[in-house]
Design an enzyme around this catalytic site. Structure first.
Site, PDB file in Angstrom:
ATOM      1  N   LYS A  16       0.838  -1.216   0.000  1.00 42.48           N
ATOM      2  CA  LYS A  16       0.000   0.000   0.000  1.00 42.48           C
ATOM      3  C   LYS A  16       0.867   1.258   0.000  1.00 42.48           C
ATOM      4  O   LYS A  16       0.606   2.197  -0.746  1.00 42.48           O
ATOM      5  CB  LYS A  16      -0.907   0.054   1.236  1.00 42.48           C
ATOM      6  CG  LYS A  16      -1.987  -0.989   1.290  1.00 42.48           C
ATOM      7  CD  LYS A  16      -2.895  -0.793   2.495  1.00 42.48           C
ATOM      8  CE  LYS A  16      -2.190  -0.868   3.826  1.00 42.48           C
ATOM      9  NZ  LYS A  16      -1.601  -2.177   4.130  1.00 42.48           N
ATOM     10  N   LYS A  38      -1.575   9.365   6.196  1.00 47.24           N
ATOM     11  CA  LYS A  38      -1.687   8.068   6.871  1.00 47.24           C
ATOM     12  C   LYS A  38      -2.432   8.369   8.171  1.00 47.24           C
ATOM     13  O   LYS A  38      -1.830   8.779   9.167  1.00 47.24           O
ATOM     14  CB  LYS A  38      -0.276   7.501   7.133  1.00 47.24           C
ATOM     15  CG  LYS A  38      -0.240   6.193   7.888  1.00 47.24           C
ATOM     16  CD  LYS A  38      -0.189   4.997   6.992  1.00 47.24           C
ATOM     17  CE  LYS A  38      -0.174   3.704   7.801  1.00 47.24           C
ATOM     18  NZ  LYS A  38      -0.256   2.505   6.969  1.00 47.24           N
ATOM     19  N   ASP A  55       5.956   4.592   7.098  1.00 44.12           N
ATOM     20  CA  ASP A  55       5.033   4.856   5.978  1.00 44.12           C
ATOM     21  C   ASP A  55       4.850   6.356   5.799  1.00 44.12           C
ATOM     22  O   ASP A  55       4.859   6.874   4.676  1.00 44.12           O
ATOM     23  CB  ASP A  55       3.654   4.230   6.233  1.00 44.12           C
ATOM     24  CG  ASP A  55       3.678   2.718   6.162  1.00 44.12           C
ATOM     25  OD1 ASP A  55       4.771   2.150   6.095  1.00 44.12           O
ATOM     26  OD2 ASP A  55       2.587   2.115   6.177  1.00 44.12           O
ATOM     27  N   GLY A 119      -3.264  -1.813   7.378  1.00 42.80           N
ATOM     28  CA  GLY A 119      -3.680  -3.209   7.220  1.00 42.80           C
ATOM     29  C   GLY A 119      -4.675  -3.351   6.083  1.00 42.80           C
ATOM     30  O   GLY A 119      -4.553  -2.695   5.049  1.00 42.80           O
ATOM     31  N   PRO A 205       6.101  -5.116 -10.977  1.00 45.42           N
ATOM     32  CA  PRO A 205       6.964  -6.273 -10.723  1.00 45.42           C
ATOM     33  C   PRO A 205       7.640  -6.154  -9.364  1.00 45.42           C
ATOM     34  O   PRO A 205       7.565  -5.104  -8.721  1.00 45.42           O
ATOM     35  CB  PRO A 205       8.000  -6.172 -11.848  1.00 45.42           C
ATOM     36  CG  PRO A 205       8.081  -4.725 -12.172  1.00 45.42           C
ATOM     37  CD  PRO A 205       6.708  -4.161 -11.917  1.00 45.42           C
TER      38      PRO A 205
HETATM   39  N1  LIG Z   1       6.857  -4.466  -5.887  1.00 46.90           N
HETATM   40  C1  LIG Z   1       7.664  -4.644  -4.855  1.00 46.90           C
HETATM   41  N2  LIG Z   1       8.958  -5.002  -5.048  1.00 46.90           N
HETATM   42  C2  LIG Z   1       9.803  -5.179  -4.000  1.00 46.90           C
HETATM   43  N3  LIG Z   1       9.461  -5.007  -2.726  1.00 46.90           N
HETATM   44  C3  LIG Z   1       8.186  -4.636  -2.465  1.00 46.90           C
HETATM   45  C4  LIG Z   1       7.237  -4.437  -3.503  1.00 46.90           C
HETATM   46  N4  LIG Z   1       6.062  -4.067  -2.931  1.00 46.90           N
HETATM   47  C5  LIG Z   1       6.278  -4.034  -1.621  1.00 46.90           C
HETATM   48  N5  LIG Z   1       7.546  -4.367  -1.330  1.00 46.90           N
HETATM   49  C6  LIG Z   1       8.152  -4.433   0.016  1.00 46.90           C
HETATM   50  O1  LIG Z   1       7.246  -5.142   0.848  1.00 46.90           O
HETATM   51  C7  LIG Z   1       7.170  -4.519   2.123  1.00 46.90           C
HETATM   52  C8  LIG Z   1       5.731  -4.109   2.386  1.00 46.90           C
HETATM   53  O2  LIG Z   1       5.375  -3.053   1.482  1.00 46.90           O
HETATM   54  P1  LIG Z   1       4.583  -1.797   1.991  1.00 46.90           P
HETATM   55  O3  LIG Z   1       5.229  -1.233   3.216  1.00 46.90           O
HETATM   56  O4  LIG Z   1       4.373  -0.865   0.853  1.00 46.90           O
HETATM   57  O5  LIG Z   1       3.218  -2.534   2.398  1.00 46.90           O
HETATM   58  P2  LIG Z   1       1.951  -1.944   3.155  1.00 46.90           P
HETATM   59  O6  LIG Z   1       0.766  -2.642   2.596  1.00 46.90           O
HETATM   60  O7  LIG Z   1       1.982  -0.476   3.077  1.00 46.90           O
HETATM   61  O8  LIG Z   1       2.182  -2.420   4.657  1.00 46.90           O
HETATM   62  P3  LIG Z   1       1.456  -1.852   6.002  1.00 46.90           P
HETATM   63  O9  LIG Z   1       0.223  -2.675   6.154  1.00 46.90           O
HETATM   64  O10 LIG Z   1       2.487  -2.134   7.055  1.00 46.90           O
HETATM   65  O11 LIG Z   1       1.191  -0.395   5.804  1.00 46.90           O
HETATM   66  C9  LIG Z   1       8.149  -3.350   2.105  1.00 46.90           C
HETATM   67  O12 LIG Z   1       9.377  -3.761   2.637  1.00 46.90           O
HETATM   68  C10 LIG Z   1       8.282  -3.037   0.627  1.00 46.90           C
HETATM   69  O13 LIG Z   1       9.509  -2.440   0.332  1.00 46.90           O
HETATM   70 MG   LIG Z   2       2.028   0.908   4.602  1.00 47.44          MG
END
Ligand SMILES: Nc1ncnc2c1ncn2[C@@H]1O[C@H](COP(=O)(O)OP(=O)(O)OP(=O)(O)O)[C@@H](O)[C@H]1O
Ligand SMILES: [Mg+2]
Length: 225
Positions: A16, A38, A55, A119, A205
């Site tokens: 996200k 956020k 975030d 989440g 990707p």
């Molecule tokens: N396309 C991608 N390629 C490589 N790593 C990724 C990719 N998407 C997400 N990640 C990695 O996965 C992890 C989770 O991503 P992110 O923090 O954006 O998720 P989130 O849904 O925002 O989590 P939260 O629920 O904690 O807010 C991070 O370490 C991020 O760098």
């Molecule tokens: Mg997040």
């Protein structure tokens, strides 16, 4: 404010923040004033006098409009646990009215406000309210980030149903890769395309280092077709 979106995901840790930051960046690149929000963050470090969540730092880094931290992130809790539990531990009631006021203030500063949930879509904020109530109160179209892994079809379709049952518009969804070579990636993607009645805004990707500028190259702005 000209546009606002609520970014939700199929789960926690599905990308996200990456996609929200990429969207903020894209809008900023198009010449609009773009800011992230956020509303509720759990998991933070002390930076001077304030608690700073990762975030929030990423969303701020991607935007081009300066705003007070209290507007960008009205509620922050130190432990990385479910927000309503973190709030209860410190005797705080999360008020969606307070979040709405902060959102409106951001809307006066920026053309585009991108709100990242915490989440998944139905994460509780307290005894009675949840993230979906917040999205409804803000009346924002929703962008769903689908973390591409086993089980994502079910999680995505449940979330789409929940979004629609609240009367909200699904502005689009993004397939985000959480590993370099997911088994049956194309079949899963096809299953999502077939079943989600909203535009796919991009297929991102796995990107080593997960830079939002790079991710932005794989997504289109909602409503740009
Ligand atoms: N396309 C991608 N390629 C490589 N790593 C990724 C990719 N998407 C997400 N990640 C990695 O996965 C992890 C989770 O991503 P992110 O923090 O954006 O998720 P989130 O849904 O925002 O989590 P939260 O629920 O904690 O807010 C991070 O370490 C991020 O760098
Ligand atoms: Mg997040």
């Amino acid at each position: 404010m000209k546009q606002g979106y609520f970014v939700t995901g199929t789960d926690t840790g599905v990308g996200k923040t990456l996609i929200a930051a990429a969207l903020i960046h894209k809008f900023a690149q198009s010449g609009l004033g773009s800011v992230g929000m956020k509303p509720v963050a759990a998991g933070a470090r002390l930076a001077g006098e304030c608690l700073l969540n990762e975030d929030v730092e990423q969303l701020i880094g991607a935007g081009n409009v300066e705003a007070l931290l209290a507007l960008v992130n009205p509620y922050v809790f130190e432990p990385p646990i479910a927000p309503h539990i973190a709030a209860r531990q410190v005797g705080v009631d999360i008020s969606i009215g307070t979040i709405e006021a902060a959102f409106k203030s951001l809307g006066e500063l920026a053309d585009v406000v991108i709100v990242e949930g915490a989440g998944g879509f139905l994460v509780p904020l307290g005894d009675t309210e949840d993230m979906a109530d917040l999205a409804s109160l803000l009346s924002l179209p929703v962008i769903l980030v689908v973390g591409m892994r086993l089980g994502c079809l079910n999680h995505a379709l449940l979330t789409v149903e929940a979004i629609r049952s609240r009367g909200l518009r699904l502005a689009g969804w993004v397939a985000n890769s959480l590993e370099p070579g997911m088994t049956n990636f194309n079949e899963n993607l096809a299953g999502l395309r077939q079943r989600i009645d909203a535009p796919c805004l991009g297929v991102v990707p796995w990107i080593s280092g997960a830079g939002y500028q790079q991710a932005a190259d794989y997504i289109e702005r909602p409503g740009s077709r």
